[in-house]
Design an enzyme around this catalytic site. Structure first.
Site, PDB file in Angstrom:
ATOM      1  CE  LYS A  32      -2.042   1.597   3.809  1.00 55.31           C
ATOM      2  NZ  LYS A  32      -1.773   3.060   3.901  1.00 55.31           N
ATOM      3  CG  ASP A  59      -4.822   4.138   1.570  1.00 57.28           C
ATOM      4  OD1 ASP A  59      -6.019   4.402   1.377  1.00 57.28           O
ATOM      5  OD2 ASP A  59      -4.287   4.135   2.692  1.00 57.28           O
ATOM      6  CE  LYS A  61      -7.539   6.139   4.260  1.00 53.06           C
ATOM      7  NZ  LYS A  61      -6.104   5.813   4.085  1.00 53.06           N
ATOM      8  CG  ASP A  64     -11.844  18.392  -3.588  1.00 45.83           C
ATOM      9  OD1 ASP A  64     -12.771  19.206  -3.793  1.00 45.83           O
ATOM     10  OD2 ASP A  64     -10.685  18.724  -3.289  1.00 45.83           O
ATOM     11  CB  THR A 123      -9.847   1.002  11.384  1.00 46.15           C
ATOM     12  OG1 THR A 123      -8.577   1.438  10.892  1.00 46.15           O
ATOM     13  CG2 THR A 123     -10.507   0.123  10.343  1.00 46.15           C
ATOM     14  NE  ARG A 215       1.667   1.718  13.402  1.00 42.54           N
ATOM     15  CZ  ARG A 215       0.915   2.665  13.950  1.00 42.54           C
ATOM     16  NH1 ARG A 215       1.455   3.564  14.752  1.00 42.54           N
ATOM     17  NH2 ARG A 215      -0.373   2.728  13.702  1.00 42.54           N
TER      18      ARG A 215
END
Length: 235
Positions: A32, A59, A61, A64, A123, A215
């Site tokens: 990603k 990614d 997102k 607008d 999330t 991570r």
């Protein structure tokens, strides 16, 4: 095998991201590229990933006004990534316009259309967020299902949501409607800044299609081994 694992390259430098890709090797196929890395050195890292024969989830997102999002998603086609997303809160007309323009272009140019995915509720957010924003839904799952329904009506291929909502989405919108689930944490790893999280094994049992891992892999001493352990956990 589902779910497929996507490793999030959440870095501010391309060289740091490339190091992880080199270290994980064949253990990881999908990566990603999010806002931070794309703004820092997007073209460089995308070209590098493609040379390594990796699949890319772009990614960004997009969120607008309709014309801007349609144009931005269209512009992203130059990178020939396998997946790209936009916020479902942009509305049904916006999402439908993206689907129409991208589908027409890819059909005319014989270019493979990327999976078009709608972001529902991040999330990191929960019912307290819904209450503070005075959104007319009491529970995240109800709001997520509403947004996912709009996404499907608009022609998107699927949505980004917590794995906790996967079952509801699949039951309501069909098994073929894709779910991409961030907020995945192995059982022995801290949840960090995520709130609606599940383990990889739970995500598989819930029927999701893609899990996004950051991570737990990228900050591990041995990223390849960490990735393989997550895959094993789902078996």
């Amino acid at each position: 095998m589902k779910p497929e694992m996507i490793v999030a390259l959440d870095f501010d430098r391309a060289d740091a991201a490339k190091k992880i890709v080199d270290m994980t090797g064949d253990a990881v196929t999908w990566y990603k590229v999010g806002l931070e890395l794309f703004v820092a050195d997007g073209k460089n890292i995308i070209e590098y990933l493609k040379k390594q024969d990796k699949k890319i989830f772009l990614d960004l997102k997009f969120h607008d006004i309709q014309n801007t999002v349609v144009s931005a998603v269209f512009a992203s086609l130059q990178y020939e990534t396998e997946m790209v997303n936009m916020h479902t809160q942009g509305g049904r007309d916006m999402m439908a316009s993206v689907v129409e323009r991208v589908s027409e272009h890819c059909a005319k140019t014989n270019v493979k259309k990327p999976l078009l995915i709608g972001v529902t509720l991040l999330t990191s957010l929960d019912e307290k967020y819904l209450q503070s924003m005075k959104i007319g839904f009491q529970q995240p799952k109800d709001y997520v299902l509403h947004l996912a329904s709009l996404a499907k009506q608009s022609g998107l291929d699927g949505v980004v949501s917590s794995a906790k909502e996967t079952t509801f989405i699949k039951d309501a919108l069909g098994k073929n409607f894709i779910t991409v689930t961030p907020g995945i944490r192995p059982a022995d790893v801290s949840v960090d800044d995520q709130k609606r999280v599940v383990t990889p094994k739970d995500a598989k049992n819930m029927g999701t299609d893609y899990i996004v891992i950051g991570r737990p892999v990228t900050q591990a001493k041995d990223p390849a081994q960490a990735a393989l352990k997550i895959l094993e956990e789902m078996n």
